[in-house]
Motif scaffolding. Structure first.
Motif, short mmCIF file in Angstrom:
data_model
loop_
_atom_site.label_atom_id
_atom_site.label_comp_id
_atom_site.label_asym_id
_atom_site.label_seq_id
_atom_site.Cartn_x
_atom_site.Cartn_y
_atom_site.Cartn_z
N UNK A 1 5.16 -5.62 -4.65
CA UNK A 1 5.16 -4.15 -4.53
C UNK A 1 5.42 -3.49 -5.89
N UNK A 2 6.28 -4.11 -6.69
CA UNK A 2 6.56 -3.56 -8.03
C UNK A 2 5.29 -3.58 -8.87
N UNK B 1 2.64 -0.14 -10.30
CA UNK B 1 2.13 0.15 -11.66
C UNK B 1 0.67 0.56 -11.62
N UNK B 2 -0.03 0.21 -10.56
CA UNK B 2 -1.46 0.52 -10.44
C UNK B 2 -2.03 -0.27 -9.29
N UNK C 1 -0.89 -9.09 -6.35
CA UNK C 1 -0.49 -10.38 -6.92
C UNK C 1 0.83 -10.27 -7.66
N UNK C 2 1.42 -11.41 -7.91
CA UNK C 2 2.65 -11.47 -8.71
C UNK C 2 2.78 -12.86 -9.27
N UNK C 3 3.35 -12.95 -10.47
CA UNK C 3 3.70 -14.28 -10.98
C UNK C 3 5.19 -14.49 -10.75
N UNK D 1 11.78 -11.57 0.81
CA UNK D 1 11.97 -10.17 0.40
C UNK D 1 11.80 -10.03 -1.10
N UNK D 2 12.30 -11.01 -1.83
CA UNK D 2 12.20 -10.97 -3.30
C UNK D 2 10.74 -11.07 -3.74
#
Lengths: 160, 148
Positions: free
Chosen positions: B51-52, B56-57, B69-71, B44-45
């Motif tokens: 999603x955050x 933003x775009x 993507x996410x780091x 979930x995290x």
């Protein structure tokens, strides 16, 4: 016999493999008396392309640019420490741009006659889109190129 | 690690079952979490971080591909999760998105993360490759495409 190179450039890209190439270069420079350079290229071309493709937003580009600059500083400090541990002088520099073009320009401007890079891609795909910067350098740089395999032997030689 | 070294056939889903962007992210992260044996809270995290970033775009491109993507801190290694939907999913682009590349990257290897995203962007810019991806029937078909 005369050593056929006088100036070695180790290309750093933030990977472990490029550190192995640097370590090998230090050993090579130490044993031949060659001048040693290390350049970390902050790949701003890739960042700009990611913004153009809508994969990065501007804020992200700025954050990653800062991350890459910190990464370059960390790697170049490490390069200086490694060279120093072998009592080898080294000229280090971080440059922004497209890696294979930056390295071409650096080689020409500084009279580099041997470029050391980490491994090139195994030929697992024929897709040009998957060509790495190391592959491009190997094909385009105007000097001899040493491709250093990343194996434990280099670390053992270096620490031995 | 290159894109080819990062690809894992267990992290490819064809077809996706979700019909909206948020659920697609959950589905792709779920695939990754199942493979890694992560607890639900961690999955979930990760999904929340992706999603955050999307908020933003949108990472939707013009050709029906999106690269969310996410780091992430504490990730053992970078991962790419691929999902292909039979129907276009609204994901913030002008048209619906059918091909998703979820990229999860360690927060301490920015150069590798950028190389990974660049490689995906390059393959995604090939119309032929995208057509072949869209006609893939199984995860193995998708995986194999990268190695031809």
């Amino acid at each position: 016999m005369k050593v056929p190179f006088r100036k070695i450039l180790a290309y750093l890209d933030g990977s472990e493999e490029s550190i192995s190439a640097l370590m090998y270069s230090i050993l090579l420079a130490k044993s031949t008396g060659a001048e040693l350079h290390a350049v970390y290229v902050v790949n701003t071309k890739a960042l700009s392309e990611l913004v153009r493709a809508h994969i990065f937003i501007d804020q992200e580009k700025r954050e990653y640019l800062e991350d890459l600059k910190k990464d370059s500083a960390r790697h170049l400090r490490h390069a200086e420490r490694l060279a120093s541990s072998k009592d080898q002088d080294i000229i280090v520099k971080a440059i922004e741009g497209s890696p294979h073009i930056v390295i071409q320009d650096y080689v020409k401007a500084n009279g580099i006659d041997l470029l050391a890079i980490g491994p090139v891609n195994a030929i697992r795909s024929r897709r040009d889109e998957l060509t790495s910067e190391n592959d491009r350098m190997l094909r385009t740089v105007p000097c001899q190129v040493l491709v250093v395999r990343d194996d434990s032997g280099i670390w053992e030689q270096f620490e031995g | 690690m290159t894109l080819l070294e990062t690809l894992d056939r267990d992290l490819i889903k064809v077809p996706l079952s979700s019909a909206d962007g948020s659920s697609v992210i959950d589905e792709l992260v779920g695939l990754y979490a199942a493979k890694q044996g992560l607890p639900q809270a961690e999955a979930s995290s990760i999904a929340a971080a992706v999603k955050a970033r999307e908020a933003l775009g949108s990472t939707a491109m013009e050709n029906g591909i999106a690269i969310p993507h996410a780091k992430l801190h504490g990730l053992a290694r970078n991962a790419v999760v691929i999902g292909i939907s039979r129907i276009p999913v609204p994901f913030g682009g002008k048209e619906g998105t059918r091909v998703f590349f979820l990229v999860l990257a360690r927060d301490d290897s920015p150069a590798e993360h950028i190389q990974l995203l660049s490689s995906i962007a390059k393959v995604a810019s090939s119309q032929l490759f995208v057509r072949m991806l869209l006609s893939s029937k199984t995860p193995q078909d998708v995986y194999q495409l990268f190695f031809e």
